[in-house]
Write a protein that holds these residues in place. Structure first.
Motif, PDB file in Angstrom:
ATOM      1  N   GLY A   1       0.823  -1.198   0.000  1.00  0.00           N
ATOM      2  CA  GLY A   1       0.000   0.000   0.000  1.00  0.00           C
ATOM      3  C   GLY A   1       0.856   1.245   0.000  1.00  0.00           C
ATOM      4  N   GLU A   2       0.638   2.102   0.978  1.00  0.00           N
ATOM      5  CA  GLU A   2       1.369   3.357   1.078  1.00  0.00           C
ATOM      6  C   GLU A   2       2.561   3.258   2.015  1.00  0.00           C
ATOM      7  OE1 GLU A   2       0.737   6.134  -0.748  1.00  0.00           O
ATOM      8  OE2 GLU A   2      -0.678   4.791  -1.764  1.00  0.00           O
ATOM      9  N   GLU A   3       2.950   2.022   2.359  1.00  0.00           N
ATOM     10  CA  GLU A   3       4.038   1.842   3.307  1.00  0.00           C
ATOM     11  C   GLU A   3       5.156   0.984   2.728  1.00  0.00           C
ATOM     12  OE1 GLU A   3       1.409   1.890   7.459  1.00  0.00           O
ATOM     13  OE2 GLU A   3       2.631   0.146   6.932  1.00  0.00           O
ATOM     14  N   ARG A   4       6.337   1.249   3.209  1.00  0.00           N
ATOM     15  CA  ARG A   4       7.479   0.370   2.979  1.00  0.00           C
ATOM     16  C   ARG A   4       7.877  -0.173   4.347  1.00  0.00           C
ATOM     17  NH1 ARG A   4      12.099   2.208  -1.114  1.00  0.00           N
ATOM     18  NH2 ARG A   4      10.317   1.874  -2.515  1.00  0.00           N
ATOM     19  N   GLN A   5       7.929  -1.493   4.475  1.00  0.00           N
ATOM     20  CA  GLN A   5       8.061  -2.130   5.788  1.00  0.00           C
ATOM     21  C   GLN A   5       9.286  -3.038   5.854  1.00  0.00           C
ATOM     22  OE1 GLN A   5       4.420  -4.373   5.919  1.00  0.00           O
ATOM     23  NE2 GLN A   5       3.125  -2.581   6.315  1.00  0.00           N
ATOM     24  N   ILE A   6       9.831  -3.149   7.057  1.00  0.00           N
ATOM     25  CA  ILE A   6      10.839  -4.160   7.353  1.00  0.00           C
ATOM     26  C   ILE A   6      10.161  -5.254   8.167  1.00  0.00           C
ATOM     27  CG2 ILE A   6      12.957  -4.705   8.618  1.00  0.00           C
ATOM     28  CD1 ILE A   6      13.944  -1.910   8.036  1.00  0.00           C
ATOM     29  N   ARG A   7      10.262  -6.479   7.680  1.00  0.00           N
ATOM     30  CA  ARG A   7       9.719  -7.638   8.386  1.00  0.00           C
ATOM     31  C   ARG A   7      10.859  -8.619   8.612  1.00  0.00           C
ATOM     32  NH1 ARG A   7       3.949  -8.430   8.136  1.00  0.00           N
ATOM     33  NH2 ARG A   7       2.935  -6.624   7.184  1.00  0.00           N
ATOM     34  N   VAL A   8      10.959  -9.135   9.820  1.00  0.00           N
ATOM     35  CA  VAL A   8      12.055 -10.042  10.138  1.00  0.00           C
ATOM     36  C   VAL A   8      11.517 -11.444  10.354  1.00  0.00           C
ATOM     37  CG1 VAL A   8      13.490  -8.232  11.133  1.00  0.00           C
ATOM     38  CG2 VAL A   8      11.946  -9.503  12.602  1.00  0.00           C
ATOM     39  N   ASN A   9      12.359 -12.402  10.010  1.00  0.00           N
ATOM     40  CA  ASN A   9      12.078 -13.823  10.223  1.00  0.00           C
ATOM     41  C   ASN A   9      10.780 -14.239   9.551  1.00  0.00           C
ATOM     42  OD1 ASN A   9      14.513 -14.080  11.568  1.00  0.00           O
ATOM     43  ND2 ASN A   9      13.614 -13.406  13.485  1.00  0.00           N
ATOM     44  N   GLU A  10       9.785 -14.710  10.298  1.00  0.00           N
ATOM     45  CA  GLU A  10       8.588 -15.260   9.658  1.00  0.00           C
ATOM     46  C   GLU A  10       7.751 -14.192   8.980  1.00  0.00           C
ATOM     47  OE1 GLU A  10       7.060 -12.991  12.298  1.00  0.00           O
ATOM     48  OE2 GLU A  10       8.557 -14.418  12.989  1.00  0.00           O
ATOM     49  N   GLY A  11       8.032 -12.908   9.238  1.00  0.00           N
ATOM     50  CA  GLY A  11       7.363 -11.832   8.522  1.00  0.00           C
ATOM     51  C   GLY A  11       5.995 -11.455   9.038  1.00  0.00           C
ATOM     52  N   PHE A  12       5.551 -12.040  10.166  1.00  0.00           N
ATOM     53  CA  PHE A  12       4.214 -11.739  10.666  1.00  0.00           C
ATOM     54  C   PHE A  12       4.125 -10.304  11.171  1.00  0.00           C
ATOM     55  CE2 PHE A  12       1.234 -11.649  14.293  1.00  0.00           C
ATOM     56  CZ  PHE A  12       0.063 -11.919  13.608  1.00  0.00           C
ATOM     57  N   ALA A  13       5.128  -9.878  11.911  1.00  0.00           N
ATOM     58  CA  ALA A  13       5.086  -8.557  12.533  1.00  0.00           C
ATOM     59  C   ALA A  13       5.885  -7.552  11.717  1.00  0.00           C
ATOM     60  CB  ALA A  13       5.634  -8.632  13.956  1.00  0.00           C
ATOM     61  N   VAL A  14       5.387  -6.312  11.682  1.00  0.00           N
ATOM     62  CA  VAL A  14       6.110  -5.212  11.055  1.00  0.00           C
ATOM     63  C   VAL A  14       7.124  -4.692  12.063  1.00  0.00           C
ATOM     64  CG1 VAL A  14       5.943  -2.921  10.030  1.00  0.00           C
ATOM     65  CG2 VAL A  14       4.129  -4.600   9.632  1.00  0.00           C
ATOM     66  N   GLN A  15       8.406  -4.802  11.733  1.00  0.00           N
ATOM     67  CA  GLN A  15       9.441  -4.385  12.654  1.00  0.00           C
ATOM     68  C   GLN A  15       9.646  -2.875  12.594  1.00  0.00           C
ATOM     69  OE1 GLN A  15      12.632  -3.191  12.888  1.00  0.00           O
ATOM     70  NE2 GLN A  15      13.119  -4.004  14.926  1.00  0.00           N
ATOM     71  N   SER A  16       9.649  -2.319  11.399  1.00  0.00           N
ATOM     72  CA  SER A  16       9.786  -0.880  11.183  1.00  0.00           C
ATOM     73  C   SER A  16       9.058  -0.540   9.891  1.00  0.00           C
ATOM     74  CB  SER A  16      11.261  -0.463  11.064  1.00  0.00           C
ATOM     75  OG  SER A  16      11.992  -0.821  12.221  1.00  0.00           O
ATOM     76  N   PHE A  17       8.666   0.724   9.728  1.00  0.00           N
ATOM     77  CA  PHE A  17       8.016   1.112   8.485  1.00  0.00           C
ATOM     78  C   PHE A  17       8.198   2.605   8.248  1.00  0.00           C
ATOM     79  CE2 PHE A  17       4.783   2.559  11.337  1.00  0.00           C
ATOM     80  CZ  PHE A  17       4.004   3.493  10.650  1.00  0.00           C
ATOM     81  N   ALA A  18       8.002   2.996   7.017  1.00  0.00           N
ATOM     82  CA  ALA A  18       8.001   4.403   6.628  1.00  0.00           C
ATOM     83  C   ALA A  18       6.899   4.600   5.600  1.00  0.00           C
ATOM     84  CB  ALA A  18       9.355   4.818   6.057  1.00  0.00           C
ATOM     85  N   ARG A  19       6.305   5.767   5.603  1.00  0.00           N
ATOM     86  CA  ARG A  19       5.254   6.076   4.634  1.00  0.00           C
ATOM     87  C   ARG A  19       5.876   6.613   3.355  1.00  0.00           C
ATOM     88  NH1 ARG A  19      -0.027   6.312   6.211  1.00  0.00           N
ATOM     89  NH2 ARG A  19      -0.379   7.725   4.466  1.00  0.00           N
ATOM     90  N   LEU A  20       5.359   6.147   2.219  1.00  0.00           N
ATOM     91  CA  LEU A  20       5.906   6.561   0.933  1.00  0.00           C
ATOM     92  C   LEU A  20       5.640   8.026   0.651  1.00  0.00           C
ATOM     93  CD1 LEU A  20       4.965   3.444  -1.247  1.00  0.00           C
ATOM     94  CD2 LEU A  20       7.158   3.980  -0.176  1.00  0.00           C
ATOM     95  N   ASP A  21       4.592   8.589   1.270  1.00  0.00           N
ATOM     96  CA  ASP A  21       4.283  10.000   1.050  1.00  0.00           C
ATOM     97  C   ASP A  21       5.037  10.922   2.004  1.00  0.00           C
ATOM     98  OD1 ASP A  21       3.012   9.531   3.446  1.00  0.00           O
ATOM     99  OD2 ASP A  21       0.981   9.761   2.667  1.00  0.00           O
ATOM    100  N   GLY A  22       5.917  10.343   2.851  1.00  0.00           N
ATOM    101  CA  GLY A  22       6.721  11.155   3.745  1.00  0.00           C
ATOM    102  C   GLY A  22       6.028  11.586   5.023  1.00  0.00           C
TER     103      GLY A  22
ATOM    104  N   TRP B   1      16.463   1.409   2.614  1.00  0.00           N
ATOM    105  CA  TRP B   1      15.194   1.142   1.963  1.00  0.00           C
ATOM    106  C   TRP B   1      14.036   1.973   2.505  1.00  0.00           C
ATOM    107  CZ3 TRP B   1      15.277  -1.479  -2.399  1.00  0.00           C
ATOM    108  CH2 TRP B   1      16.343  -2.347  -2.642  1.00  0.00           C
ATOM    109  N   LEU B   2      14.116   2.392   3.763  1.00  0.00           N
ATOM    110  CA  LEU B   2      13.045   3.195   4.335  1.00  0.00           C
ATOM    111  C   LEU B   2      13.383   4.674   4.329  1.00  0.00           C
ATOM    112  CD1 LEU B   2      12.091   0.372   5.174  1.00  0.00           C
ATOM    113  CD2 LEU B   2      11.507   1.295   7.422  1.00  0.00           C
ATOM    114  N   GLY B   3      14.629   4.988   4.002  1.00  0.00           N
ATOM    115  CA  GLY B   3      15.029   6.395   3.960  1.00  0.00           C
ATOM    116  C   GLY B   3      15.168   7.019   5.330  1.00  0.00           C
ATOM    117  N   LEU B   4      15.307   6.209   6.387  1.00  0.00           N
ATOM    118  CA  LEU B   4      15.420   6.730   7.746  1.00  0.00           C
ATOM    119  C   LEU B   4      16.896   6.940   8.070  1.00  0.00           C
ATOM    120  CD1 LEU B   4      12.715   4.483   9.476  1.00  0.00           C
ATOM    121  CD2 LEU B   4      12.462   6.798   8.559  1.00  0.00           C
ATOM    122  N   GLU B   5      17.436   8.066   7.642  1.00  0.00           N
ATOM    123  CA  GLU B   5      18.848   8.366   7.857  1.00  0.00           C
ATOM    124  C   GLU B   5      19.148   8.700   9.307  1.00  0.00           C
ATOM    125  OE1 GLU B   5      21.199   7.964   5.786  1.00  0.00           O
ATOM    126  OE2 GLU B   5      20.068   7.629   3.943  1.00  0.00           O
ATOM    127  N   LEU B   6      18.124   9.198  10.046  1.00  0.00           N
ATOM    128  CA  LEU B   6      18.226   9.485  11.479  1.00  0.00           C
ATOM    129  C   LEU B   6      19.355  10.452  11.813  1.00  0.00           C
ATOM    130  CD1 LEU B   6      17.698   5.872  12.882  1.00  0.00           C
ATOM    131  CD2 LEU B   6      15.973   7.573  12.282  1.00  0.00           C
TER     132      LEU B   6
END
Length: 519
Positions: free
Chosen positions: A259-280, A345-350
């Motif tokens: 959808g409108e998100e880019r997500q990091i999923r670890v291992n089995e992929g059930f839970a969203v570990q981190s995400f960023a919105r594509l619209d900023g 991939w999420l653009g989170l330069e922090l």
């Protein structure tokens, strides 16, 4: 045709015993990593894996004893090494496909999940049983009568073979755990064992005059080597379009677009570990909404220092960086590859965030001695779904975290649940209450998370959203989040809830009970 057999030297038998021992432990350690993305690394998972391996070795010993009376022992040694080699090459290419839909099978019911577990167990047991059959065959072949002192020689030979196998097990354990897995990854670790086993079988076959089996072993070596050059296809992602996936020292990591998100999923992929919105836009929902609200539970008007234990790809740090720009943020993350995935991939330069790659418990222990009372807000979000690392859930750990809090500060903990099953939430709440004067809880708008807030002040004394020294825009965002999410209420728990300590923290057992009750 079989060549003229020869009597191998004692060194050849010792080498085979060494090779078998190394292959068993290499396979067991690699199997742990193979299962981890889907079943976790809890003591329950390791107990089942170790039990499967030990049971397989026992059955293999019976098989080896039975085969020793049926034809050339040398021939059976080569055949079993070939079988183990082929099975090792197939394991990392088949088991992930079996386990990839484990969550769907979990929802389907116990019978489907039990079927997957049984098939996976058999897949791991087969090569181990083949290797377990080697010691009886080796002892039978190497211990053929050679003079009047045969009994003495047999005892010495048995000791030498056992010692060689044990040394091989040590090499396999340390080689896989400290070298092959971190350097090459899980699949290549299995491939290395497959190539070495089949090559060893070929060399021994030619040496012992078992040329037909040796040629088959050569073909198996070539097949394993060819398979090793081709990356294994991963099961299709169920949660979105995969942009990148890879394996770190700690996790399997996938970046998906949904959808409108880019997500990091670890291992089995059930839970969203981190995400960023594509619209900023600001990435706040579910647990991240509560993280954003955490400063409003303090008694100070603005958070000067924030500690994030479980930084992940950086979503929570991005939330604080944008809502509380004056705060100094420290993010602790065990897996550097997840942080890098967030940047790439999420653009989170922090910018301005202090990123520390370390174990949360180790960091807290060191920081509590170096700079007690430093942080106004501490957020604990460290999971390997569905389990909470026990060392981050005990009274001793929470006491160390408390020493890091400034007067009026709060600790917020993300606790896992499954619908109304909240045994782990209750245990964490009770344990927090043994350290802090006040503990409150609120369920995130999903089936998986409850947020706990621990403090030494009553939340009625907190500054609240209106008391925060921040911009009108930030207050508007926080008011909206508070309106759309459940408020914090005093935490309660059953009288039978255990207190978690370093000596006794059955968080995995509590989680397993939830799973079985759900089934």
């Amino acid at each position: 045709m079989t060549g003229e057999p020869r009597t191998p030297s004692p060194y050849a038998w010792a080498a085979l015993s060494f090779l078998g021992g190394a292959a068993v432990m290499n396979g067991e350690i690699a199997a742990g990593r193979l299962l981890a993305p889907y079943l976790g690394t809890s003591t329950s998972t390791w107990a089942m894996l170790i039990g499967t391996v030990m049971g397989s070795l026992a059955l293999g010993s019976l098989l080896g004893g039975w085969l020793s009376a049926r034809g050339s022992a040398e021939r059976w040694v080569v055949r079993l090494m070939i079988a183990s080699s082929v099975l090792f090459a197939l394991l990392p290419r088949g088991v992930p496909w079996l386990l990839a839909s484990s969550l769907e099978r979990f929802r389907a019911g116990a019978a489907a999940l039990a079927t997957v577990a049984a098939v996976t167990g058999i897949a791991i047991a087969l090569p181990m049983a083949s290797l377990g059959a080697l010691p009886p065959l080796l002892l039978h072949a190497a211990g053929r009568p050679r003079g009047p002192d045969h009994a003495i020689q047999l005892g010495r030979l048995s000791g030498k073979l056992t010692a060689a196998g044990t040394v091989g097990s040590l090499v396999g354990t340390f080689g896989a755990g400290l070298l092959l897995l971190p350097w090459l990854g899980t699949r290549a670790t299995f491939d290395a064992a497959a190539v070495v086993l089949s090559a060893g079988a070929a060399a021994f076959g030619f040496y012992a005059g078992e040329r037909r089996e040796a040629l088959v072993a050569l073909a198996a070596t070539a097949l394993a080597a060819v398979l090793a050059t081709f990356p294994a296809r991963e099961p299709a992602a169920r949660h979105g379009r995969v942009l990148w996936s890879g394996e770190s020292r700690h996790n399997h990591i996938a970046v998906v677009e949904r959808g409108e998100e880019r997500q990091i999923r670890v291992n089995e992929g059930f839970a969203v570990q981190s995400f960023a919105r594509l619209d900023g836009r600001l990435p706040v929902r579910d647990v991240w909404a509560y993280y954003a609200l955490a400063p409003s539970f303090c008694t100070t008007a603005s958070p000067k220092n924030v500690l994030l234990l479980g930084l992940g790809g950086g979503t929570s740090a991005e939330v604080y960086r944008r809502l509380y720009p004056e705060a100094k943020i420290v993010g602790v993350e065990l897996d550097a590859a997840i942080v890098e995935a967030g940047r790439r991939w999420l653009g989170l330069e922090l910018p301005g965030v202090e990123v520390v790659i370390d174990d949360a418990r180790t960091f807290v222990a060191a920081e509590s001695r170096r700079a007690p009372g430093r942080f106004d807000v501490v957020v604990l979000d460290a999971f390997q779904f569905p389990y909470v690392p026990f060392q981050l859930a005990t009274a001793e750990f929470f006491a160390a975290v408390k020493s890091l809090l400034a007067p009026g500060g709060v600790l917020m903990v993300n606790a896992g649940r499954y619908g109304h099953e909240r045994a782990v939430v209750h245990a964490l709440a009770r344990t927090l209450s043994s350290v802090f004067a006040h503990v409150a809880a609120a369920d995130a708008p999903n089936r998986s998370n409850t947020l706990l807030v621990a403090s030494d002040h009553d939340l009625a004394r907190a500054v609240g959203i209106e008391g925060l020294a921040t911009t009108a825009e930030t207050k508007t965002v926080l008011r909206d989040l508070a309106f759309r999410h459940a408020p914090m209420r005093p935490a309660v728990w059953p009288a039978s809830t255990p207190l978690l300590t370093d000596d006794h923290a059955p968080v995995e057992w509590l989680t397993d009970r939830i799973v079985w009750r759900a089934l």
